[in-house]
Design a protein around this motif. Structure first.
Motif, mmCIF file in Angstrom:
data_model
loop_
_atom_site.group_PDB
_atom_site.id
_atom_site.type_symbol
_atom_site.label_atom_id
_atom_site.label_comp_id
_atom_site.label_asym_id
_atom_site.label_seq_id
_atom_site.Cartn_x
_atom_site.Cartn_y
_atom_site.Cartn_z
ATOM 1 N N PHE A 62 0.806 -0.941 0.339
ATOM 2 C CA PHE A 62 0.173 -0.052 -0.262
ATOM 3 C C PHE A 62 1.168 1.058 -0.208
ATOM 4 N N ASN A 63 0.651 2.583 -0.585
ATOM 5 C CA ASN A 63 1.219 3.354 -0.805
ATOM 6 C C ASN A 63 0.058 4.561 -0.545
ATOM 7 N N GLU A 64 0.204 5.463 1.211
ATOM 8 C CA GLU A 64 0.105 6.114 1.246
ATOM 9 C C GLU A 64 -1.584 5.636 2.133
ATOM 10 N N ALA A 65 -1.907 6.765 3.316
ATOM 11 C CA ALA A 65 -2.860 6.732 4.112
ATOM 12 C C ALA A 65 -4.703 5.809 2.665
ATOM 13 N N ALA A 66 -4.164 7.107 1.760
ATOM 14 C CA ALA A 66 -5.767 7.081 1.128
ATOM 15 C C ALA A 66 -5.401 5.641 0.385
ATOM 16 N N ALA A 67 -4.560 4.843 -0.454
ATOM 17 C CA ALA A 67 -4.539 3.694 -0.942
ATOM 18 C C ALA A 67 -4.321 2.382 0.426
ATOM 19 N N GLY A 68 -4.522 2.837 1.922
ATOM 20 C CA GLY A 68 -4.620 1.796 2.438
ATOM 21 C C GLY A 68 -3.647 1.822 3.968
ATOM 22 N N GLN A 69 -2.157 2.440 3.577
ATOM 23 C CA GLN A 69 -1.311 2.448 4.321
ATOM 24 C C GLN A 69 -1.714 2.527 5.317
ATOM 25 N N THR A 70 -1.273 1.488 6.721
ATOM 26 C CA THR A 70 -0.835 2.431 7.937
ATOM 27 C C THR A 70 0.632 2.514 8.678
ATOM 28 N N VAL A 71 1.621 1.892 8.156
ATOM 29 C CA VAL A 71 2.960 2.018 8.910
ATOM 30 C C VAL A 71 3.504 2.807 7.291
ATOM 31 N N PHE A 72 4.365 4.071 7.675
ATOM 32 C CA PHE A 72 4.909 4.414 6.927
ATOM 33 C C PHE A 72 6.973 4.491 6.227
ATOM 34 N N HIS A 73 6.587 2.603 6.059
ATOM 35 C CA HIS A 73 8.026 2.396 6.373
ATOM 36 C C HIS A 73 7.756 1.514 5.331
ATOM 37 N N LEU A 74 8.666 1.387 4.057
ATOM 38 C CA LEU A 74 8.430 0.826 3.028
ATOM 39 C C LEU A 74 7.880 -0.686 3.362
ATOM 40 N N HIS A 75 7.076 -1.994 2.986
ATOM 41 C CA HIS A 75 6.822 -3.246 3.450
ATOM 42 C C HIS A 75 6.279 -3.668 2.396
ATOM 43 N N PHE A 76 5.901 -4.822 2.091
ATOM 44 C CA PHE A 76 5.399 -5.755 1.256
ATOM 45 C C PHE A 76 4.387 -6.938 2.746
ATOM 46 N N HIS A 77 3.313 -6.958 2.570
ATOM 47 C CA HIS A 77 2.746 -8.304 2.535
ATOM 48 C C HIS A 77 2.886 -9.679 1.953
ATOM 49 N N ILE A 78 3.315 -10.061 2.043
ATOM 50 C CA ILE A 78 3.072 -12.152 2.205
ATOM 51 C C ILE A 78 1.737 -12.947 2.612
ATOM 52 N N ILE A 79 0.302 -12.300 2.089
ATOM 53 C CA ILE A 79 -0.141 -13.387 2.767
ATOM 54 C C ILE A 79 -1.039 -14.830 1.951
ATOM 55 N N PRO A 80 -1.007 -14.938 2.883
ATOM 56 C CA PRO A 80 -0.913 -16.854 2.435
ATOM 57 C C PRO A 80 -2.945 -17.418 2.143
ATOM 58 N N VAL A 81 -3.080 -17.775 0.961
ATOM 59 C CA VAL A 81 -4.640 -18.048 1.350
ATOM 60 C C VAL A 81 -5.329 -19.341 1.000
ATOM 61 N N TYR A 82 -6.226 -19.559 1.488
ATOM 62 C CA TYR A 82 -6.715 -21.549 1.759
ATOM 63 C C TYR A 82 -8.052 -21.357 1.013
ATOM 64 N N GLU A 83 -8.054 -22.280 0.143
ATOM 65 C CA GLU A 83 -9.341 -22.592 -0.637
ATOM 66 C C GLU A 83 -10.601 -22.463 0.597
ATOM 67 N N GLY A 84 -11.639 -21.426 -0.001
ATOM 68 C CA GLY A 84 -12.909 -21.820 0.809
ATOM 69 C C GLY A 84 -12.798 -20.487 2.616
ATOM 70 N N VAL A 85 -11.652 -20.336 2.279
ATOM 71 C CA VAL A 85 -11.382 -19.379 3.631
ATOM 72 C C VAL A 85 -10.931 -17.740 4.002
ATOM 73 N N ALA A 86 -12.415 -16.908 3.769
ATOM 74 C CA ALA A 86 -11.758 -16.111 3.655
ATOM 75 C C ALA A 86 -11.218 -14.797 4.575
ATOM 76 N N LEU A 87 -10.388 -13.821 3.933
ATOM 77 C CA LEU A 87 -9.158 -13.301 4.451
ATOM 78 C C LEU A 87 -10.044 -12.431 4.988
ATOM 79 N N GLY A 88 -9.333 -12.238 6.929
ATOM 80 C CA GLY A 88 -9.464 -10.993 7.841
ATOM 81 C C GLY A 88 -9.579 -9.876 7.140
ATOM 82 N N ALA A 89 -9.957 -8.896 8.210
ATOM 83 C CA ALA A 89 -9.871 -7.674 7.555
ATOM 84 C C ALA A 89 -8.486 -7.284 7.587
ATOM 85 N N HIS A 90 -7.862 -6.245 6.981
ATOM 86 C CA HIS A 90 -6.942 -5.598 7.285
ATOM 87 C C HIS A 90 -5.830 -4.897 8.839
#
Ligand code: 5GP
Length: 138
Positions: free
Chosen positions: A89-117
């Motif tokens: 995410f880049n800047e607050a309008a895009a959903g960024q909450t911590v302002f040091h560059l980072h990449f989220h790695i989010i495993p996804v499981y068939e049939g399991v909804a992701l939790g909230a950001h």
């Protein structure tokens, strides 16, 4: 907007706040996200200071992408996930909450909804276990 060295990831990088570390070298830290959107959600953080992708040094970006790939593969192998989302995410309008560059790695499981950001906090023992399991796959 400029980089603020008081951000929480900068404090973690300086060792002022603890983290469940998956990997660390001179250029990057990988740690578990404390409010995970799925089991195994972790963050790849370049140590070079930038707010996000928009102000990052292109050389730092090209250096970090192989690690993003390695961690995505390791997280999938460690968790048995069906897929992996890589989010940034880049800047607050895009959903960024911590302002040091980072990449989220989010495993996804068939049939399991992701939790909230940045939703509910995970159990510390579970995060410590996952950090070890992902680390072992790197
Ligand atoms: P962003 O919204 O900036 O892309 O993502 C920041 C992420 O950092 C969120 O997913 C949030 O759960 C995570 N986070 C916030 N504070 C902490 C913390 O103190 N430790 C760790 N490990 N993760 C954090």
């Amino acid at each position: 907007m400029s980089y603020d060295p008081a951000n929480i990831f900068a404090k973690i990088l300086r060792g002022e706040i603890p983290a469940h570390k998956v990997f660390e070298d001179d250029t990057a830290l990988v740690m578990m996200d404390i409010f995970p959107q799925s089991r195994g959600h972790c963050l790849v953080i370049p140590k070079a200071a930038s707010r996000n992708l928009l102000d990052a040094d292109p050389a730092a970006l090209s250096a970090i992408m192989p690690l993003v790939q390695r961690v995505a593969k390791a997280a999938r192998a460690a968790t048995g996930a069906d897929g992996v989302r890589v989010v940034q995410f880049n800047e607050a309008a895009a959903g960024q909450t911590v302002f040091h560059l980072h990449f989220h790695i989010i495993p996804v499981y068939e049939g399991v909804a992701l939790g909230a950001h940045a939703g509910g906090q995970a159990d510390n023992a579970e995060l410590a276990g996952l950090a070890g399991e992902i680390s072992a796959q790197l």
